[in-house]
Design a protein around this motif. Structure first.
Motif, PDB file in Angstrom:
ATOM      1  N   LYS A  74       0.844  -1.191   0.000  1.00 14.88           N
ATOM      2  CA  LYS A  74       0.000   0.000   0.000  1.00 14.88           C
ATOM      3  C   LYS A  74       0.876   1.236   0.000  1.00 14.88           C
ATOM      4  O   LYS A  74       1.985   1.232   0.520  1.00 14.88           O
ATOM      5  CB  LYS A  74      -0.986   0.001   1.160  1.00 14.88           C
ATOM      6  CG  LYS A  74      -0.396   0.151   2.525  1.00 14.88           C
ATOM      7  CD  LYS A  74      -1.503   0.169   3.556  1.00 14.88           C
ATOM      8  CE  LYS A  74      -0.953   0.308   4.948  1.00 14.88           C
ATOM      9  NZ  LYS A  74      -2.022   0.441   5.929  1.00 14.88           N
ATOM     10  N   ILE A  75       0.337   2.260  -0.619  1.00 11.34           N
ATOM     11  CA  ILE A  75       1.067   3.507  -0.769  1.00 11.34           C
ATOM     12  C   ILE A  75       0.072   4.660  -0.757  1.00 11.34           C
ATOM     13  O   ILE A  75      -1.057   4.524  -1.222  1.00 11.34           O
ATOM     14  CB  ILE A  75       1.897   3.513  -2.075  1.00 11.34           C
ATOM     15  CG1 ILE A  75       2.739   4.764  -2.162  1.00 11.34           C
ATOM     16  CG2 ILE A  75       1.020   3.342  -3.290  1.00 11.34           C
ATOM     17  CD1 ILE A  75       3.788   4.717  -3.232  1.00 11.34           C
ATOM     18  N   VAL A  76       0.486   5.783  -0.223  1.00 14.58           N
ATOM     19  CA  VAL A  76      -0.321   6.998  -0.235  1.00 14.58           C
ATOM     20  C   VAL A  76       0.276   7.920  -1.289  1.00 14.58           C
ATOM     21  O   VAL A  76       1.468   8.220  -1.255  1.00 14.58           O
ATOM     22  CB  VAL A  76      -0.323   7.687   1.148  1.00 14.58           C
ATOM     23  CG1 VAL A  76      -1.130   8.977   1.103  1.00 14.58           C
ATOM     24  CG2 VAL A  76      -0.869   6.746   2.211  1.00 14.58           C
ATOM     25  N   ILE A  77      -0.553   8.350  -2.217  1.00 17.82           N
ATOM     26  CA  ILE A  77      -0.104   9.227  -3.307  1.00 17.82           C
ATOM     27  C   ILE A  77      -0.939  10.498  -3.291  1.00 17.82           C
ATOM     28  O   ILE A  77      -2.163  10.446  -3.216  1.00 17.82           O
ATOM     29  CB  ILE A  77      -0.244   8.533  -4.678  1.00 17.82           C
ATOM     30  CG1 ILE A  77       0.601   7.257  -4.713  1.00 17.82           C
ATOM     31  CG2 ILE A  77       0.133   9.488  -5.807  1.00 17.82           C
ATOM     32  CD1 ILE A  77       0.382   6.405  -5.933  1.00 17.82           C
ATOM     33  N   SER A  78      -0.275  11.633  -3.372  1.00 12.60           N
ATOM     34  CA  SER A  78      -0.946  12.924  -3.449  1.00 12.60           C
ATOM     35  C   SER A  78      -0.515  13.598  -4.751  1.00 12.60           C
ATOM     36  O   SER A  78       0.675  13.855  -4.955  1.00 12.60           O
ATOM     37  CB  SER A  78      -0.561  13.785  -2.248  1.00 12.60           C
ATOM     38  OG  SER A  78      -1.164  15.051  -2.348  1.00 12.60           O
ATOM     39  N   ASN A  79      -1.469  13.848  -5.619  1.00 11.80           N
ATOM     40  CA  ASN A  79      -1.168  14.460  -6.910  1.00 11.80           C
ATOM     41  C   ASN A  79      -1.232  15.973  -6.783  1.00 11.80           C
ATOM     42  O   ASN A  79      -2.303  16.567  -6.749  1.00 11.80           O
ATOM     43  CB  ASN A  79      -2.140  13.962  -7.977  1.00 11.80           C
ATOM     44  CG  ASN A  79      -1.762  14.438  -9.360  1.00 11.80           C
ATOM     45  OD1 ASN A  79      -0.789  15.153  -9.544  1.00 11.80           O
ATOM     46  ND2 ASN A  79      -2.533  14.017 -10.349  1.00 11.80           N
ATOM     47  N   LYS A  80      -0.073  16.620  -6.710  1.00  8.53           N
ATOM     48  CA  LYS A  80       0.019  18.077  -6.613  1.00  8.53           C
ATOM     49  C   LYS A  80       0.370  18.705  -7.962  1.00  8.53           C
ATOM     50  O   LYS A  80       0.584  19.910  -8.045  1.00  8.53           O
ATOM     51  CB  LYS A  80       1.081  18.481  -5.584  1.00  8.53           C
ATOM     52  CG  LYS A  80       0.800  17.961  -4.188  1.00  8.53           C
ATOM     53  CD  LYS A  80      -0.404  18.608  -3.578  1.00  8.53           C
ATOM     54  CE  LYS A  80      -0.563  18.129  -2.146  1.00  8.53           C
ATOM     55  NZ  LYS A  80      -1.748  18.584  -1.502  1.00  8.53           N
ATOM     56  N   ALA A  81       0.448  17.874  -9.004  1.00  6.89           N
ATOM     57  CA  ALA A  81       0.775  18.385 -10.336  1.00  6.89           C
ATOM     58  C   ALA A  81      -0.365  19.275 -10.824  1.00  6.89           C
ATOM     59  O   ALA A  81      -1.532  18.909 -10.731  1.00  6.89           O
ATOM     60  CB  ALA A  81       1.008  17.235 -11.304  1.00  6.89           C
ATOM     61  N   LYS A  82      -0.019  20.428 -11.315  1.00  4.83           N
ATOM     62  CA  LYS A  82      -1.025  21.366 -11.793  1.00  4.83           C
ATOM     63  C   LYS A  82      -1.393  21.092 -13.253  1.00  4.83           C
ATOM     64  O   LYS A  82      -2.462  21.453 -13.705  1.00  4.83           O
ATOM     65  CB  LYS A  82      -0.526  22.791 -11.615  1.00  4.83           C
ATOM     66  CG  LYS A  82      -0.361  23.148 -10.140  1.00  4.83           C
ATOM     67  CD  LYS A  82      -0.227  24.613  -9.937  1.00  4.83           C
ATOM     68  CE  LYS A  82      -0.081  25.081  -8.526  1.00  4.83           C
ATOM     69  NZ  LYS A  82       0.016  24.193  -7.450  1.00  4.83           N
ATOM     70  N   LYS A  83      -0.494  20.451 -13.981  1.00  3.41           N
ATOM     71  CA  LYS A  83      -0.759  20.107 -15.376  1.00  3.41           C
ATOM     72  C   LYS A  83      -1.382  18.723 -15.445  1.00  3.41           C
ATOM     73  O   LYS A  83      -1.103  17.860 -14.626  1.00  3.41           O
ATOM     74  CB  LYS A  83       0.544  20.093 -16.173  1.00  3.41           C
ATOM     75  CG  LYS A  83       1.242  21.423 -16.240  1.00  3.41           C
ATOM     76  CD  LYS A  83       2.552  21.289 -16.984  1.00  3.41           C
ATOM     77  CE  LYS A  83       3.331  22.588 -16.952  1.00  3.41           C
ATOM     78  NZ  LYS A  83       4.656  22.434 -17.572  1.00  3.41           N
ATOM     79  N   SER A  84      -2.226  18.525 -16.440  1.00  3.50           N
ATOM     80  CA  SER A  84      -2.808  17.206 -16.660  1.00  3.50           C
ATOM     81  C   SER A  84      -1.707  16.282 -17.177  1.00  3.50           C
ATOM     82  O   SER A  84      -0.994  16.617 -18.120  1.00  3.50           O
ATOM     83  CB  SER A  84      -3.940  17.306 -17.688  1.00  3.50           C
ATOM     84  OG  SER A  84      -4.484  16.042 -17.909  1.00  3.50           O
ATOM     85  N   LYS A  85      -1.545  15.148 -16.540  1.00  2.00           N
ATOM     86  CA  LYS A  85      -0.443  14.257 -16.879  1.00  2.00           C
ATOM     87  C   LYS A  85      -0.858  12.825 -16.588  1.00  2.00           C
ATOM     88  O   LYS A  85      -1.564  12.562 -15.611  1.00  2.00           O
ATOM     89  CB  LYS A  85       0.758  14.640 -16.006  1.00  2.00           C
ATOM     90  CG  LYS A  85       2.057  14.042 -16.364  1.00  2.00           C
ATOM     91  CD  LYS A  85       3.128  14.683 -15.476  1.00  2.00           C
ATOM     92  CE  LYS A  85       4.505  14.378 -15.972  1.00  2.00           C
ATOM     93  NZ  LYS A  85       5.541  15.041 -15.197  1.00  2.00           N
TER      94      LYS A  85
END
Length: 108
Positions: A74-85
């Motif tokens: 298990k992993i916690v991921i936070s997407n802070k990318a402002k561009k769609s990727k």
């Protein structure tokens, strides 16, 4: 191997996805549970009894060797990318039979 994207944020170090970075080595950010009998399902491992048995990986590249066990990570991921990727979760172990990804939604 089952891979979960966070059922508790107690021990995991969050991987923060950012615009400037394209590759993340997540070995030290995951927690692992060995299922020696290959009997657990996602509904099992989300229960407190099993959540407490996950162990934080001590390796940049976890190695399970040759084993008949199933492994849950298990992993916690936070997407802070402002561009769609598009982001890809990959693993490079050639003898891996398969991997299933489960994602917890915000509403459970």
């Amino acid at each position: 191997m089952g891979v979960t994207s966070s059922f508790s944020q107690n021990k995991s170090t969050t991987v923060i996805l950012e615009n400037e970075k394209d590759f993340y080595q997540i070995g030290l950010n995951i927690e692992i549970l060995e299922d020696k009998k290959n009997e657990l399902r996602i509904s099992d491992i989300t229960q407190p009894k099993w959540q407490s048995q996950f162990k934080r990986s001590q390796d940049k590249v976890p190695n399970f060797g040759m084993s008949s066990s199933s492994y849950w990570a298990k992993i916690v991921i936070s997407n802070k990318a402002k561009k769609s990727k598009k982001w890809f979760l990959t693993q490079g172990y050639y003898a891996q039979d398969y991997m299933t990804f489960f994602k917890e939604e915000e509403n459970g």
